[in-house]
Design a protein around this motif. Structure first.
Motif, PDB file in Angstrom:
ATOM      1  N   TYR A   1       3.088   0.737  -6.490  1.00  0.00           N
ATOM      2  CA  TYR A   1       1.721   1.194  -6.231  1.00  0.00           C
ATOM      3  C   TYR A   1       0.720   0.095  -6.565  1.00  0.00           C
TER       4      TYR A   1
ATOM      5  N   ALA B   1      -1.948   5.103  -5.402  1.00  0.00           N
ATOM      6  CA  ALA B   1      -1.734   5.168  -3.953  1.00  0.00           C
ATOM      7  C   ALA B   1      -1.348   3.802  -3.413  1.00  0.00           C
TER       8      ALA B   1
ATOM      9  N   MET C   1       1.342   8.602  -2.362  1.00  0.00           N
ATOM     10  CA  MET C   1       0.568   8.774  -3.578  1.00  0.00           C
ATOM     11  C   MET C   1       1.436   9.328  -4.700  1.00  0.00           C
TER      12      MET C   1
ATOM     13  N   TYR D   1     -10.658   6.293   2.263  1.00  0.00           N
ATOM     14  CA  TYR D   1      -9.315   6.790   2.534  1.00  0.00           C
ATOM     15  C   TYR D   1      -8.976   6.650   4.003  1.00  0.00           C
TER      16      TYR D   1
ATOM     17  N   TYR E   1      -1.172   6.818   3.342  1.00  0.00           N
ATOM     18  CA  TYR E   1      -0.833   6.389   1.996  1.00  0.00           C
ATOM     19  C   TYR E   1       0.228   7.301   1.399  1.00  0.00           C
TER      20      TYR E   1
END
Length: 126
Positions: free
Chosen positions: A113, A97, A34, A27, A32
């Protein structure tokens, strides 16, 4: 590329609650945006809720006022709190994400996404 793993699904009676979690590996913090999506048998995948890197949220009309999306960047985890569940909420739930626009993008459009989890099943009985 970020790896996503959902958990927290299960069976619950109508009117009950569940909290789904989505753990993200590799991560990059808050870069990001989400979202949560769901897909019931013989139905298309639909957006449920989204959250961007600024913490702004958006919800699909059927879940407004019942579901809450949140994120804990320190734990690399996305959540979906679901209350007042009905059988119509039964589906496989997926988290997703993407890092476009540095995460400052709010959408529940699946095509926006590029990273998806494997899903967790939610079954609501009447």
């Amino acid at each position: 590329q970020v790896q996503l793993v959902e958990s927290g699904g299960g069976s619950v009676q109508a009117g009950g609650s569940l909290r789904l979690s989505c753990a993200a590996s590799d991560y990059t913090g808050s870069d990001y945006y989400m979202g949560w999506f769901r897909q019931a048998p013989a139905r298309e995948r639909e957006g449920v809720a989204g959250i961007d890197s600024l913490g702004r949220t958006t919800y699909a009309d059927p879940v407004k006022g019942r579901f809450t999306i949140s994120r804990d960047n320190a734990k690399n985890t996305l959540y979906l709190r679901m209350t007042h569940l009905s059988p119509e909420d039964s589906a496989m739930y997926y988290c997703a994400a993407d890092s476009r626009s540095g995460g400052r993008y709010l959408t529940i459009e699946a095509a926006k996404y590029s990273n998806w989890g494997q899903g967790t099943q939610v079954t609501v009985s009447s």
